[in-house]
Design a protein around this motif. Sequence first.
Motif, PDB file in Angstrom:
ATOM      1  N   LYS A 134      63.064  67.372  35.345  1.00 40.63           N
ATOM      2  CA  LYS A 134      63.565  68.158  34.215  1.00 40.63           C
ATOM      3  C   LYS A 134      64.097  69.513  34.686  1.00 40.63           C
ATOM      4  CE  LYS A 134      61.940  70.569  30.074  1.00 40.63           C
ATOM      5  NZ  LYS A 134      60.737  70.932  29.283  1.00 40.63           N
ATOM      6  N   TYR A 135      63.330  70.202  35.526  1.00 43.57           N
ATOM      7  CA  TYR A 135      63.744  71.531  35.986  1.00 43.57           C
ATOM      8  C   TYR A 135      64.944  71.470  36.927  1.00 43.57           C
ATOM      9  CZ  TYR A 135      59.743  73.950  33.910  1.00 43.57           C
ATOM     10  OH  TYR A 135      58.845  74.498  33.014  1.00 43.57           O
ATOM     11  N   LEU A 136      65.101  70.359  37.640  1.00 42.65           N
ATOM     12  CA  LEU A 136      66.241  70.214  38.564  1.00 42.65           C
ATOM     13  C   LEU A 136      67.449  69.585  37.889  1.00 42.65           C
ATOM     14  CD1 LEU A 136      64.508  68.836  41.814  1.00 42.65           C
ATOM     15  CD2 LEU A 136      65.040  71.208  41.249  1.00 42.65           C
ATOM     16  N   ASN A 137      67.274  69.118  36.649  1.00 36.83           N
ATOM     17  CA  ASN A 137      68.297  68.364  35.929  1.00 36.83           C
ATOM     18  C   ASN A 137      68.636  67.080  36.699  1.00 36.83           C
ATOM     19  OD1 ASN A 137      70.019  67.739  33.837  1.00 36.83           O
ATOM     20  ND2 ASN A 137      71.684  69.071  34.530  1.00 36.83           N
ATOM     21  N   ILE A 186      75.974  77.047  48.618  1.00 36.98           N
ATOM     22  CA  ILE A 186      75.661  75.616  48.603  1.00 36.98           C
ATOM     23  C   ILE A 186      76.590  74.824  47.692  1.00 36.98           C
ATOM     24  CG2 ILE A 186      73.900  75.676  46.764  1.00 36.98           C
ATOM     25  CD1 ILE A 186      72.262  73.839  48.840  1.00 36.98           C
ATOM     26  N   LYS A 187      77.045  75.451  46.628  1.00 40.11           N
ATOM     27  CA  LYS A 187      77.964  74.737  45.737  1.00 40.11           C
ATOM     28  C   LYS A 187      79.300  74.484  46.435  1.00 40.11           C
ATOM     29  CE  LYS A 187      79.725  74.565  41.042  1.00 40.11           C
ATOM     30  NZ  LYS A 187      79.778  75.199  39.706  1.00 40.11           N
ATOM     31  N   GLU A 239      67.049  78.978  40.847  1.00 44.52           N
ATOM     32  CA  GLU A 239      67.338  77.921  39.876  1.00 44.52           C
ATOM     33  C   GLU A 239      68.104  76.793  40.562  1.00 44.52           C
ATOM     34  OE1 GLU A 239      68.255  81.092  39.480  1.00 44.52           O
ATOM     35  OE2 GLU A 239      67.489  81.883  37.578  1.00 44.52           O
ATOM     36  N   TRP A 240      67.904  75.584  40.047  1.00 39.18           N
ATOM     37  CA  TRP A 240      68.590  74.419  40.589  1.00 39.18           C
ATOM     38  C   TRP A 240      69.117  73.529  39.478  1.00 39.18           C
ATOM     39  CZ3 TRP A 240      70.493  72.688  45.002  1.00 39.18           C
ATOM     40  CH2 TRP A 240      70.143  73.364  46.184  1.00 39.18           C
ATOM     41  N   ASP A 241      70.311  73.013  39.666  1.00 37.40           N
ATOM     42  CA  ASP A 241      70.889  72.033  38.755  1.00 37.40           C
ATOM     43  C   ASP A 241      71.698  71.062  39.604  1.00 37.40           C
ATOM     44  OD1 ASP A 241      72.399  70.517  36.978  1.00 37.40           O
ATOM     45  OD2 ASP A 241      72.795  72.181  35.614  1.00 37.40           O
ATOM     46  N   PRO A 287      76.830  69.147  43.384  1.00 37.97           N
ATOM     47  CA  PRO A 287      76.847  67.711  43.720  1.00 37.97           C
ATOM     48  C   PRO A 287      76.234  67.396  45.083  1.00 37.97           C
ATOM     49  CG  PRO A 287      79.022  68.651  44.052  1.00 37.97           C
ATOM     50  CD  PRO A 287      78.174  69.747  43.468  1.00 37.97           C
ATOM     51  N   ILE A 288      74.953  67.738  45.231  1.00 36.75           N
ATOM     52  CA  ILE A 288      74.224  67.497  46.481  1.00 36.75           C
ATOM     53  C   ILE A 288      73.644  66.089  46.438  1.00 36.75           C
ATOM     54  CG2 ILE A 288      72.044  68.430  45.596  1.00 36.75           C
ATOM     55  CD1 ILE A 288      71.620  69.726  48.340  1.00 36.75           C
ATOM     56  N   ASP A 289      73.537  65.437  47.583  1.00 38.32           N
ATOM     57  CA  ASP A 289      72.993  64.080  47.634  1.00 38.32           C
ATOM     58  C   ASP A 289      71.497  64.065  47.900  1.00 38.32           C
ATOM     59  OD1 ASP A 289      75.511  62.327  47.500  1.00 38.32           O
ATOM     60  OD2 ASP A 289      76.012  63.752  49.095  1.00 38.32           O
ATOM     61  N   PHE A 290      71.040  64.995  48.758  1.00 31.97           N
ATOM     62  CA  PHE A 290      69.635  64.996  49.159  1.00 31.97           C
ATOM     63  C   PHE A 290      69.135  66.434  49.308  1.00 31.97           C
ATOM     64  CE2 PHE A 290      71.974  61.690  51.650  1.00 31.97           C
ATOM     65  CZ  PHE A 290      71.553  60.567  50.946  1.00 31.97           C
ATOM     66  N   MET A 291      67.903  66.683  48.867  1.00 37.51           N
ATOM     67  CA  MET A 291      67.286  67.983  49.094  1.00 37.51           C
ATOM     68  C   MET A 291      65.778  67.801  49.277  1.00 37.51           C
ATOM     69  SD  MET A 291      67.666  69.572  45.229  1.00 37.51           S
ATOM     70  CE  MET A 291      66.528  70.945  45.433  1.00 37.51           C
TER      71      MET A 291
END
Length: 382
Positions: free
Chosen positions: A56-59, A160-161, A186-188, A193-197
């Motif tokens: 939820k917090y990361l969307n 990062i974006k 904050e993260w969304d 459009p990141i694949d892995f974190m």
Amino acid sequence: MKSVYFDSAATTQVREEVIHDMMEVLQKNYGNPSSTHAFGRSSKTIVESARKTIAKYLNALPQEIIFTSGGTEADNMILRCAVRDAGVKTIITSPIEHHAVLHTVEELEKEYGIQGKMVKLQACGSPDLEDLERLLQADDSKKLVSLMHVNNEVGNILDIKKVAELCKENNTLFHSDTVQSVGHFEWDVQDVPIDFMTAAAHKFHGPKGIGFAFIRKNSGLKPLIFGGSQERGFRAGTEGVHNIKGLETAFKLAYDHLEEERAYVQSIKDYFKEEIKSEIPEVKFNGNCGDSVKSTYTLINVCLPMTPEKAVTLQFQMDLKGIACSKGSACQSGSSKGSHVLEHILSDEDLLKPSLRFSFSKYNTREDVDYVVEVLKEVVNS
């Protein structure tokens, strides 16, 4: 003697609320989450609730969150599986990444014959995005970019974006070690459009030994650890329910109080910068850590005007005075080698001087700063 903990980039003090929730789970929810009886279902509910909270917090989607033992495992798992399962032939990274990434890439070069390529660095240590774009377009091999969001030693913040968008434009997978950023920024994942974190709870006032990987759906990655159907089959092994609950509580509190705690920790860092510059005018700030916009608010890395001879016992002297800080990442503090990060961004002259990382949290005070700066001034001038 005063005791000051300025090493929160290595690990943080666990919040009381986290300890309370973990103890409650240990006492009451001891069933195996894979068991179908009431005890097992109770534990399973805790695990899935934590997954939903993080998503939820990361969307993100709950199924995109995989619990791990921490950031190192998550980094290893993602990079290895990307090579093995997604056909990655080239990994583009930087020479100042965490060793969880650098050493994994080195091993993958030996095991799978992939190519590891290093993006050039700017003088401050941040990756040169023009060079990154050149590397992305250098050939037609399947690529993955691995660049950390916040550097764990000098605090530089990656755009990062922009990197994520460059990777998407060039049909390249993007992984970021976000261990120093999750819980602090904050993260969304729909906006970026990141694949892995990756994340580790102990970096934001949670327990050690628990973290998670965000793996975007339809990535094609397959399990690395086999044995059971836990984590939707992606990571076998009985879940540490109490640790997962601690992760959830710490994660939720970090984001529910993010603005106020960020403002407070930033004020501690700003005060540290002002005081050390005032008392030791020749001090230098490594990387971008002296810049409030280009660096994280959680740490500062300083180069002190001392001879190599005097520098040898510096960290020992700080410890004797009750001050916890670091000469680099905690993973390297027991090593006789210098910081691989500073080696790439400091001049030969400054590399001979001692550099220390001070990292802050909500538990620090201005009095802590006064004491540390006073000790540093005494040591430098002795």
